[in-house]
Design a protein around this motif. Sequence first.
Motif, PDB file in Angstrom:
ATOM      1  N   UNK A  59      83.827  11.018  57.566  1.00  0.00           N
ATOM      2  CA  UNK A  59      83.819  12.319  56.890  1.00  0.00           C
ATOM      3  C   UNK A  59      82.595  13.122  57.301  1.00  0.00           C
ATOM      4  N   UNK A  60      82.686  14.421  57.121  1.00  0.00           N
ATOM      5  CA  UNK A  60      81.566  15.287  57.510  1.00  0.00           C
ATOM      6  C   UNK A  60      80.582  15.548  56.372  1.00  0.00           C
ATOM      7  N   UNK A  61      80.966  15.210  55.142  1.00  0.00           N
ATOM      8  CA  UNK A  61      80.064  15.477  54.028  1.00  0.00           C
ATOM      9  C   UNK A  61      80.480  14.742  52.779  1.00  0.00           C
ATOM     10  N   UNK A  62      79.564  14.680  51.828  1.00  0.00           N
ATOM     11  CA  UNK A  62      79.851  14.114  50.510  1.00  0.00           C
ATOM     12  C   UNK A  62      79.421  15.115  49.448  1.00  0.00           C
ATOM     13  N   UNK A  63      80.053  14.985  48.284  1.00  0.00           N
ATOM     14  CA  UNK A  63      79.797  15.883  47.161  1.00  0.00           C
ATOM     15  C   UNK A  63      79.395  15.015  45.979  1.00  0.00           C
ATOM     16  N   UNK A  64      78.193  15.226  45.461  1.00  0.00           N
ATOM     17  CA  UNK A  64      77.651  14.371  44.410  1.00  0.00           C
ATOM     18  C   UNK A  64      77.119  15.226  43.262  1.00  0.00           C
ATOM     19  N   UNK A  65      76.825  14.576  42.136  1.00  0.00           N
ATOM     20  CA  UNK A  65      76.207  15.259  41.010  1.00  0.00           C
ATOM     21  C   UNK A  65      75.788  14.256  39.961  1.00  0.00           C
ATOM     22  N   UNK A  66      74.498  14.189  39.692  1.00  0.00           N
ATOM     23  CA  UNK A  66      73.968  13.211  38.740  1.00  0.00           C
ATOM     24  C   UNK A  66      72.899  13.877  37.879  1.00  0.00           C
ATOM     25  N   UNK A  72      93.825  15.771  60.192  1.00  0.00           N
ATOM     26  CA  UNK A  72      93.321  17.119  60.489  1.00  0.00           C
ATOM     27  C   UNK A  72      92.405  17.092  61.711  1.00  0.00           C
ATOM     28  N   UNK A  73      92.269  18.252  62.331  1.00  0.00           N
ATOM     29  CA  UNK A  73      91.425  18.327  63.523  1.00  0.00           C
ATOM     30  C   UNK A  73      90.518  19.548  63.547  1.00  0.00           C
ATOM     31  N   UNK A  74      90.867  20.594  62.789  1.00  0.00           N
ATOM     32  CA  UNK A  74      90.129  21.855  62.881  1.00  0.00           C
ATOM     33  C   UNK A  74      89.459  22.224  61.571  1.00  0.00           C
ATOM     34  N   UNK A  75      89.265  21.263  60.699  1.00  0.00           N
ATOM     35  CA  UNK A  75      88.700  21.558  59.388  1.00  0.00           C
ATOM     36  C   UNK A  75      87.778  20.419  58.983  1.00  0.00           C
ATOM     37  N   UNK A  76      86.674  20.751  58.333  1.00  0.00           N
ATOM     38  CA  UNK A  76      85.724  19.733  57.890  1.00  0.00           C
ATOM     39  C   UNK A  76      86.192  19.123  56.566  1.00  0.00           C
ATOM     40  N   UNK A  77      85.936  17.830  56.418  1.00  0.00           N
ATOM     41  CA  UNK A  77      86.341  17.119  55.206  1.00  0.00           C
ATOM     42  C   UNK A  77      85.099  16.607  54.492  1.00  0.00           C
TER      43      UNK A  77
END
Length: 248
Positions: A89-96, A51-56
Amino acid sequence: MSLVHEICIDSTAGALAAEQAGAHRVELCSALFDGGLTPTLGTVEATLAAVSAIRVHVIVRPRGGDFIYDAYEVAAMERDVATIRDAGAQGVVIGVLTPSGEVDVEVARRLIDAAGDLSVTFHRAFDMTADAFAALDTLVSLGVDRVLTSGQDVTALEGAPLIASLVERAGDELVVMPGGGITPRNVHRVVEATGATEIHFAALVDAPSPAVHRNPHPFMGGELRRPEYGRLVTSPRLVSEVIAASGT
């Protein structure tokens, strides 16, 4: 109002579908049937290359079930966050969480530190907290960028009153992003009822397996079984329908 659309996906093909349909961001997972688990590094790298136009943004969740992790799981998550950061990657998703239903501040700080300058989202572990407003305040103090929530209800539409209160309380400190059961039929109501500026949804449709030879006897999973020769794939059409129906 400009609305950010985040699509929950489990494959590189899903990221391409979301990009094609005009979404802004994807949350890359594996095992969506379990609520989303950490994808392989190979999947992360392949998706970033495609991909090139979308954040992951990539979820870091080692298993299904609760969000209370032992020392080994925490070490694995910390390593996964760093690896995802290094992959680009542009971000991470966490939950603790703690056993008492609070945000686990110590573990969250470790994961946030490992993320460096990546955007950090706290996922729907938030919906299992004992006090949503206290949890929100904790996430603000930790410097988390956004929280994904169904308003501690079955769907974001049903949880819209709480989400609206969280949006108001967070102000400009943190993005409160509704997610859970969002469809073309209800997305506009969710946005109107909550005042959200970002939304999260999956856009999955059934697709048959390409397998020609099929053995009907064995199953690869446990007692709760999905069809062995069926797939759920991200639909560009459905992504576009939700974006159009959101009215932004």
